[in-house]
Design a protein around this motif. Sequence first.
Motif: not given
Length: 252
Positions: A97-104, A109-116, A249-252
């Motif tokens: 669902r996130l992959a279908a949002s306006p967020l590229p 993935l960069l948001a996950k890296a920044l969270t880490v 990596f598989r998104w589904e």
Amino acid sequence: MTFVPAPGAAPVGRMLLAQTAFETKLLLRNGEQLLLTAVIPVVLLWLLTAAPVFDTGSYDRVDFLVPGILALCVMSTAFTSLAIATGYERRYGALKRLAASPLPRWALLLAKALTVLVVEVLQVGLVCGLGLALGWRPSGSPLSVAVLLLAGTLAFAGLGLVMAGTLRAEATLAAANLVYLLLLVLGGVVIPLDGFPDGLRDVLELTPTGALATGLRSVLADGAGLPGTQVAVLTAWAVLGLAAAARCFRWE
């Protein structure tokens, strides 16, 4: 003054910050993740400093333990926590669902890296603060420590994403926890690698945890400069892991 709606996606930078803040809050509100990333490292540092369970050789106990616990923090956040959380997001369709949002996707993935990185900053502050309270006297360059922590984060994150993007969520949960326990014992975190037989020690020094713990210890406890061998090992793991994640990596 009349309000005029402006439909459309927000700027990517704003979406990235919002997603990073959301992921950070989600992680810090998760009791299991908090136990893994904060409680276990702090308890281990305090308990093993107070109780002489393992021989730390020529090092003072706390001087030996703090670099190892910092390596454990990086592994717990950038590998174990990231793999488990991403695996279940993939299972429940959140990633799709996130992959279908306006967020590229790259921004996700960069948001996950920044969270880490945000969580690791909190962990480093917590562990170093407790270490100083227990008598730890660090040496070496903070820049060398930062390079090692960043290289370790990239190495573990690549491996975590490979696991989360290829295995079922339940298998990721089991495998990530098993690797965490094995490397906690065998990765030079709390037990000196010098205590293992030569052949096995050579192999353990090439693991991400072994390289990171050894490198941090050489800087923070021995006062050495940036350890090129350990940085090279971590860089090799990072390149291999991230390349495999990008391919598999598989998104589904």
